[in-house]
Design a protein around this motif. Structure first.
Motif, PDB file in Angstrom:
ATOM      1  N   TYR A  22      -8.367  24.078  24.628  1.00 46.43           N
ATOM      2  CA  TYR A  22      -8.304  22.619  24.735  1.00 46.43           C
ATOM      3  C   TYR A  22      -8.044  21.987  23.366  1.00 46.43           C
ATOM      4  CZ  TYR A  22      -9.159  17.916  26.366  1.00 46.43           C
ATOM      5  OH  TYR A  22      -9.006  16.584  26.683  1.00 46.43           O
ATOM      6  N   LEU A  23      -8.741  22.480  22.356  1.00 46.45           N
ATOM      7  CA  LEU A  23      -8.543  21.944  21.008  1.00 46.45           C
ATOM      8  C   LEU A  23      -7.133  22.199  20.503  1.00 46.45           C
ATOM      9  CD1 LEU A  23     -11.972  22.866  19.367  1.00 46.45           C
ATOM     10  CD2 LEU A  23     -11.207  20.615  20.170  1.00 46.45           C
ATOM     11  N   ALA A  24      -6.560  23.345  20.839  1.00 46.14           N
ATOM     12  CA  ALA A  24      -5.189  23.651  20.422  1.00 46.14           C
ATOM     13  C   ALA A  24      -4.199  22.698  21.091  1.00 46.14           C
ATOM     14  CB  ALA A  24      -4.842  25.101  20.743  1.00 46.14           C
ATOM     15  N   PHE A  25      -4.389  22.439  22.377  1.00 43.77           N
ATOM     16  CA  PHE A  25      -3.513  21.496  23.083  1.00 43.77           C
ATOM     17  C   PHE A  25      -3.671  20.089  22.511  1.00 43.77           C
ATOM     18  CE2 PHE A  25      -2.544  24.723  26.064  1.00 43.77           C
ATOM     19  CZ  PHE A  25      -1.528  24.272  26.884  1.00 43.77           C
ATOM     20  N   ARG A  26      -4.915  19.686  22.250  1.00 46.56           N
ATOM     21  CA  ARG A  26      -5.152  18.349  21.698  1.00 46.56           C
ATOM     22  C   ARG A  26      -4.518  18.211  20.322  1.00 46.56           C
ATOM     23  NH1 ARG A  26     -11.111  16.333  20.467  1.00 46.56           N
ATOM     24  NH2 ARG A  26     -10.692  17.563  18.635  1.00 46.56           N
ATOM     25  N   SER A  27      -4.671  19.227  19.497  1.00 42.97           N
ATOM     26  CA  SER A  27      -4.070  19.210  18.167  1.00 42.97           C
ATOM     27  C   SER A  27      -2.550  19.132  18.257  1.00 42.97           C
ATOM     28  CB  SER A  27      -4.491  20.460  17.390  1.00 42.97           C
ATOM     29  OG  SER A  27      -3.798  20.541  16.174  1.00 42.97           O
ATOM     30  N   PRO A  54      -7.891  27.301  32.531  1.00 38.18           N
ATOM     31  CA  PRO A  54      -8.476  26.052  33.040  1.00 38.18           C
ATOM     32  C   PRO A  54      -8.424  24.917  32.006  1.00 38.18           C
ATOM     33  CG  PRO A  54      -9.867  27.906  33.640  1.00 38.18           C
ATOM     34  CD  PRO A  54      -8.832  28.427  32.672  1.00 38.18           C
ATOM     35  N   ALA A  55      -8.732  25.224  30.766  1.00 42.20           N
ATOM     36  CA  ALA A  55      -8.695  24.194  29.722  1.00 42.20           C
ATOM     37  C   ALA A  55      -7.266  23.760  29.437  1.00 42.20           C
ATOM     38  CB  ALA A  55      -9.357  24.705  28.449  1.00 42.20           C
ATOM     39  N   ALA A  59      -6.199  19.977  29.745  1.00 39.20           N
ATOM     40  CA  ALA A  59      -5.593  19.285  28.604  1.00 39.20           C
ATOM     41  C   ALA A  59      -4.204  18.779  28.964  1.00 39.20           C
ATOM     42  CB  ALA A  59      -5.520  20.218  27.398  1.00 39.20           C
ATOM     43  N   GLN A  60      -3.446  19.588  29.679  1.00 38.72           N
ATOM     44  CA  GLN A  60      -2.095  19.180  30.059  1.00 38.72           C
ATOM     45  C   GLN A  60      -2.138  17.877  30.869  1.00 38.72           C
ATOM     46  OE1 GLN A  60      -0.037  21.512  33.063  1.00 38.72           O
ATOM     47  NE2 GLN A  60       1.838  21.438  31.845  1.00 38.72           N
ATOM     48  N   ARG A  62      -4.964  15.703  31.283  1.00 36.53           N
ATOM     49  CA  ARG A  62      -5.725  14.628  30.649  1.00 36.53           C
ATOM     50  C   ARG A  62      -4.966  14.018  29.473  1.00 36.53           C
ATOM     51  NH1 ARG A  62     -11.867  15.569  29.727  1.00 36.53           N
ATOM     52  NH2 ARG A  62     -11.841  15.022  31.917  1.00 36.53           N
ATOM     53  N   LEU A  63      -4.323  14.874  28.681  1.00 29.99           N
ATOM     54  CA  LEU A  63      -3.608  14.396  27.499  1.00 29.99           C
ATOM     55  C   LEU A  63      -2.152  14.058  27.797  1.00 29.99           C
ATOM     56  CD1 LEU A  63      -4.972  17.090  25.014  1.00 29.99           C
ATOM     57  CD2 LEU A  63      -5.852  14.769  25.360  1.00 29.99           C
ATOM     58  N   ARG A  64      -1.724  14.360  29.028  1.00 38.89           N
ATOM     59  CA  ARG A  64      -0.327  14.172  29.430  1.00 38.89           C
ATOM     60  C   ARG A  64       0.591  14.854  28.419  1.00 38.89           C
ATOM     61  NH1 ARG A  64       0.203   8.004  30.854  1.00 38.89           N
ATOM     62  NH2 ARG A  64       2.284   8.697  31.371  1.00 38.89           N
ATOM     63  N   HIS A  65       0.335  16.137  28.233  1.00 45.12           N
ATOM     64  CA  HIS A  65       1.048  16.914  27.225  1.00 45.12           C
ATOM     65  C   HIS A  65       1.769  18.086  27.871  1.00 45.12           C
ATOM     66  CE1 HIS A  65       2.072  18.301  23.310  1.00 45.12           C
ATOM     67  NE2 HIS A  65       1.315  19.383  23.352  1.00 45.12           N
ATOM     68  N   LYS A  66       3.055  18.167  27.656  1.00 40.65           N
ATOM     69  CA  LYS A  66       3.906  19.246  28.154  1.00 40.65           C
ATOM     70  C   LYS A  66       3.883  19.351  29.676  1.00 40.65           C
ATOM     71  CE  LYS A  66       3.952  22.104  24.030  1.00 40.65           C
ATOM     72  NZ  LYS A  66       5.362  21.966  23.715  1.00 40.65           N
ATOM     73  N   THR A  67       3.836  18.199  30.339  1.00 37.35           N
ATOM     74  CA  THR A  67       3.789  18.193  31.800  1.00 37.35           C
ATOM     75  C   THR A  67       5.174  18.406  32.404  1.00 37.35           C
ATOM     76  OG1 THR A  67       3.973  15.796  31.797  1.00 37.35           O
ATOM     77  CG2 THR A  67       1.749  16.725  31.940  1.00 37.35           C
ATOM     78  N   ARG A  68       6.216  17.995  31.706  1.00 36.75           N
ATOM     79  CA  ARG A  68       7.579  18.133  32.229  1.00 36.75           C
ATOM     80  C   ARG A  68       8.403  19.134  31.437  1.00 36.75           C
ATOM     81  NH1 ARG A  68       9.270  12.076  32.080  1.00 36.75           N
ATOM     82  NH2 ARG A  68       7.993  12.252  30.238  1.00 36.75           N
TER      83      ARG A  68
END
Length: 98
Positions: A22-27, A54-55, A59-60, A62-68
């Motif tokens: 999760y921290l890696a995705f957030r970063s 799961p994390a 993160a994907q 919640r943070l809307r990161h790399k969804t597409r």
């Protein structure tokens, strides 16, 4: 000497790898916003593969990161399917009492 059993050790491992994932995705998300050096996708997917799926999905979303971003998003889903299949097979084999 403190001795922990396999279930506790596995739980501790999964907790640690999921927090790290999760921290890696957030970063990576934060770095993408400021156009800084990014975490390689291979690293993010490896973290998911070794137990942080799961994390990674949390993160994907919640943070809307790399969804597409493909093939990243599809690969992440395949990793989740592999984990679910493995867990199902282990449960069916009686590896974990339910």
């Amino acid at each position: 000497m403190l001795s922990i059993g396999p279930p506790a050790a596995l739980g501790g491992y999964l907790l640690a790898v999921n927090v790290l994932t999760y921290l890696a995705f957030r970063s990576d998300k934060r770095r993408s916003e400021v156009r800084a050096w990014r975490t390689p996708e291979k690293t993010l997917l490896t973290l998911a593969l070794v137990g942080g799926w799961p994390a990674a999905k949390l993160a994907q979303r919640r943070l809307r990161h790399k969804t597409r971003k493909e093939p990243f998003a599809g690969t992440l889903n395949i990793i989740g399917l592999a984990w679910a299949t493995a867990l199902g097979l282990l449960l069916a084999a009686g590896a974990f009492p339910v």
